[in-house]
Scaffold this motif. Sequence first.
Motif, PDB file in Angstrom:
ATOM      1  N   ARG A  52       0.907  -1.064  -0.151  1.00 15.80           N
ATOM      2  CA  ARG A  52      -0.096   0.007   0.175  1.00 15.80           C
ATOM      3  C   ARG A  52       0.987   1.226  -0.182  1.00 15.80           C
ATOM      4  NH1 ARG A  52      -4.807  -1.860   3.173  1.00 15.80           N
ATOM      5  NH2 ARG A  52      -5.440  -3.563   1.881  1.00 15.80           N
ATOM      6  N   VAL A  53       0.428   2.209  -0.413  1.00 13.78           N
ATOM      7  CA  VAL A  53       1.129   3.481  -0.424  1.00 13.78           C
ATOM      8  C   VAL A  53       0.092   4.680   0.298  1.00 13.78           C
ATOM      9  CG1 VAL A  53       1.969   5.542  -1.935  1.00 13.78           C
ATOM     10  CG2 VAL A  53       2.066   3.200  -2.825  1.00 13.78           C
ATOM     11  N   LEU A  54       0.619   5.433   1.243  1.00 19.33           N
ATOM     12  CA  LEU A  54       0.133   6.481   2.100  1.00 19.33           C
ATOM     13  C   LEU A  54       0.937   7.782   1.844  1.00 19.33           C
ATOM     14  CD1 LEU A  54      -2.283   7.024   4.278  1.00 19.33           C
ATOM     15  CD2 LEU A  54      -0.520   6.620   5.925  1.00 19.33           C
ATOM     16  N   SER A  55       0.012   8.770   1.299  1.00 23.99           N
ATOM     17  CA  SER A  55       0.763   9.907   1.034  1.00 23.99           C
ATOM     18  C   SER A  55       0.812  10.793   2.149  1.00 23.99           C
ATOM     19  CB  SER A  55       0.268  10.718  -0.147  1.00 23.99           C
ATOM     20  OG  SER A  55       0.412   9.805  -1.455  1.00 23.99           O
ATOM     21  N   LYS A  56       1.859  11.508   2.537  1.00 26.42           N
ATOM     22  CA  LYS A  56       1.988  12.494   3.424  1.00 26.42           C
ATOM     23  C   LYS A  56       1.360  13.752   2.812  1.00 26.42           C
ATOM     24  CE  LYS A  56       6.455  10.934   4.618  1.00 26.42           C
ATOM     25  NZ  LYS A  56       7.936  11.503   4.680  1.00 26.42           N
ATOM     26  N   PRO A  57       0.555  14.776   3.957  1.00 22.85           N
ATOM     27  CA  PRO A  57       0.740  14.404   5.029  1.00 22.85           C
ATOM     28  C   PRO A  57      -0.291  13.541   5.291  1.00 22.85           C
ATOM     29  CG  PRO A  57      -0.380  16.666   4.663  1.00 22.85           C
ATOM     30  CD  PRO A  57       0.243  16.082   3.269  1.00 22.85           C
ATOM     31  N   PHE A  58      -0.508  12.694   6.662  1.00 22.19           N
ATOM     32  CA  PHE A  58      -1.451  12.026   6.865  1.00 22.19           C
ATOM     33  C   PHE A  58      -1.781  11.990   8.535  1.00 22.19           C
ATOM     34  CE2 PHE A  58       2.438   9.306   6.507  1.00 22.19           C
ATOM     35  CZ  PHE A  58       2.321   8.810   7.916  1.00 22.19           C
ATOM     36  N   HIS A  59      -2.887  11.468   8.872  1.00 25.96           N
ATOM     37  CA  HIS A  59      -3.179  11.470  10.172  1.00 25.96           C
ATOM     38  C   HIS A  59      -2.743  10.309  10.712  1.00 25.96           C
ATOM     39  CE1 HIS A  59      -5.699  11.669  13.804  1.00 25.96           C
ATOM     40  NE2 HIS A  59      -5.682  12.870  13.829  1.00 25.96           N
ATOM     41  N   LEU A  60      -2.439  10.177  12.049  1.00 28.11           N
ATOM     42  CA  LEU A  60      -1.937   9.012  12.802  1.00 28.11           C
ATOM     43  C   LEU A  60      -2.995   7.684  12.639  1.00 28.11           C
ATOM     44  CD1 LEU A  60       0.071   7.290  14.084  1.00 28.11           C
ATOM     45  CD2 LEU A  60      -0.933   8.312  16.321  1.00 28.11           C
ATOM     46  N   ASN A  61      -4.374   8.181  12.750  1.00 30.43           N
ATOM     47  CA  ASN A  61      -5.505   7.383  12.596  1.00 30.43           C
ATOM     48  C   ASN A  61      -5.485   6.715  11.179  1.00 30.43           C
ATOM     49  OD1 ASN A  61      -6.376   7.723  15.262  1.00 30.43           O
ATOM     50  ND2 ASN A  61      -7.914   9.301  14.568  1.00 30.43           N
ATOM     51  N   ASP A  62      -5.135   7.582  10.060  1.00 28.40           N
ATOM     52  CA  ASP A  62      -5.110   7.042   8.842  1.00 28.40           C
ATOM     53  C   ASP A  62      -4.080   5.886   8.594  1.00 28.40           C
ATOM     54  OD1 ASP A  62      -7.089   8.732   8.010  1.00 28.40           O
ATOM     55  OD2 ASP A  62      -5.482  10.320   7.346  1.00 28.40           O
ATOM     56  N   LEU A  63      -2.935   6.139   9.286  1.00 30.91           N
ATOM     57  CA  LEU A  63      -1.932   5.308   9.401  1.00 30.91           C
ATOM     58  C   LEU A  63      -2.089   3.697   9.991  1.00 30.91           C
ATOM     59  CD1 LEU A  63       1.137   4.449   8.666  1.00 30.91           C
ATOM     60  CD2 LEU A  63       1.529   5.361  10.581  1.00 30.91           C
ATOM     61  N   VAL A  64      -2.907   4.077  11.254  1.00 26.50           N
ATOM     62  CA  VAL A  64      -3.365   2.599  11.817  1.00 26.50           C
ATOM     63  C   VAL A  64      -4.382   2.065  11.111  1.00 26.50           C
ATOM     64  CG1 VAL A  64      -4.356   2.097  14.123  1.00 26.50           C
ATOM     65  CG2 VAL A  64      -2.597   3.896  14.115  1.00 26.50           C
ATOM     66  N   GLN A  65      -5.271   2.730  10.578  1.00 23.95           N
ATOM     67  CA  GLN A  65      -6.197   1.887   9.851  1.00 23.95           C
ATOM     68  C   GLN A  65      -5.771   1.379   8.509  1.00 23.95           C
ATOM     69  OE1 GLN A  65      -8.989   5.125   8.794  1.00 23.95           O
ATOM     70  NE2 GLN A  65     -10.469   4.457  10.515  1.00 23.95           N
ATOM     71  N   GLN A  66      -4.922   1.696   7.950  1.00 21.04           N
ATOM     72  CA  GLN A  66      -4.230   1.232   6.486  1.00 21.04           C
ATOM     73  C   GLN A  66      -3.385   0.145   7.070  1.00 21.04           C
ATOM     74  OE1 GLN A  66      -4.599   1.785   3.208  1.00 21.04           O
ATOM     75  NE2 GLN A  66      -6.228   3.291   3.901  1.00 21.04           N
ATOM     76  N   ILE A  67      -2.635   0.191   8.229  1.00 25.47           N
ATOM     77  CA  ILE A  67      -1.739  -1.128   8.677  1.00 25.47           C
ATOM     78  C   ILE A  67      -2.563  -2.174   9.133  1.00 25.47           C
ATOM     79  CG2 ILE A  67      -0.227  -1.712  10.622  1.00 25.47           C
ATOM     80  CD1 ILE A  67       1.246   0.901  10.131  1.00 25.47           C
ATOM     81  N   GLU A  68      -3.582  -1.814   9.757  1.00 26.28           N
ATOM     82  CA  GLU A  68      -4.651  -2.802  10.425  1.00 26.28           C
ATOM     83  C   GLU A  68      -5.255  -3.500   9.061  1.00 26.28           C
ATOM     84  OE1 GLU A  68      -7.226  -0.980  12.855  1.00 26.28           O
ATOM     85  OE2 GLU A  68      -5.814  -1.381  14.551  1.00 26.28           O
ATOM     86  N   SER A  69      -5.910  -2.666   8.143  1.00 28.56           N
ATOM     87  CA  SER A  69      -6.346  -3.402   6.762  1.00 28.56           C
ATOM     88  C   SER A  69      -5.415  -4.258   6.285  1.00 28.56           C
ATOM     89  CB  SER A  69      -6.963  -2.069   6.314  1.00 28.56           C
ATOM     90  OG  SER A  69      -7.322  -2.557   4.740  1.00 28.56           O
ATOM     91  N   LEU A  70      -4.238  -3.759   5.883  1.00 27.69           N
ATOM     92  CA  LEU A  70      -2.938  -4.422   5.023  1.00 27.69           C
ATOM     93  C   LEU A  70      -2.817  -5.620   6.058  1.00 27.69           C
ATOM     94  CD1 LEU A  70      -1.206  -4.536   2.898  1.00 27.69           C
ATOM     95  CD2 LEU A  70       0.282  -3.157   4.045  1.00 27.69           C
ATOM     96  N   LEU A  71      -2.635  -5.878   7.274  1.00 24.96           N
ATOM     97  CA  LEU A  71      -2.483  -6.849   7.985  1.00 24.96           C
ATOM     98  C   LEU A  71      -3.461  -7.903   8.100  1.00 24.96           C
ATOM     99  CD1 LEU A  71      -0.314  -5.277  11.099  1.00 24.96           C
ATOM    100  CD2 LEU A  71       0.607  -6.576   9.007  1.00 24.96           C
ATOM    101  N   ALA A  72      -4.641  -7.428   7.901  1.00 23.07           N
ATOM    102  CA  ALA A  72      -5.978  -8.379   7.939  1.00 23.07           C
ATOM    103  C   ALA A  72      -6.037  -9.070   6.637  1.00 23.07           C
ATOM    104  CB  ALA A  72      -6.840  -7.422   8.341  1.00 23.07           C
ATOM    105  N   ALA A  73      -5.448  -8.331   5.582  1.00 22.98           N
ATOM    106  CA  ALA A  73      -5.706  -9.080   4.230  1.00 22.98           C
ATOM    107  C   ALA A  73      -5.114 -10.330   3.876  1.00 22.98           C
ATOM    108  CB  ALA A  73      -5.294  -7.995   3.099  1.00 22.98           C
TER     109      ALA A  73
END
Length: 105
Positions: A84-105
Motif C-alpha cells: 500500500r502507499v500512504l501519502s504525506k501528510p496523513f493523520h495517525l488514525n489513517d496510518l493505523v487504519q491502513q496498517i490494520e487493513s493491510l495486516l488483515a488482508a
Amino acid sequence: MARVVRGTPRTPLEIVDGLAALAFLDGPENYDLLLADIVMPGMDGIELAQLATKKRPYLKVMFITGFAAVAMGTAGAANQSNARVLSKPFHLNDLVQQIESLLAA
C-alpha cells in the motif's frame, strides 16, 4: 527510515536505513510488515521492498511518501496485494487504519 513489525505482539522496530532493515530480515525473527519511506538515503523504499519480499514473500509492505506523483507510480513496485502507499501528510488514525487493513488482508 524503515520500520519492520514483528509477530505477536506486533511490536514496531525502527531501523535507521534500508540496508540495515534488509540485514534484519536475514535473522530468525518473523516480521509481518515493512513500513518504509520511498525516499531514503542509501537504498530507497521501493528497492528495499523488492529485495525484502524476495527474502520473505509473505511480508506486507506499506510505503509512505510526500511525493504524490511517486505514489501513483509505486503500485507496481511490490506485490499489489501485499503493498500500500500512504501519502504525506496523513493523520495517525489513517496510518493505523491502513496498517490494520493491510495486516488483515
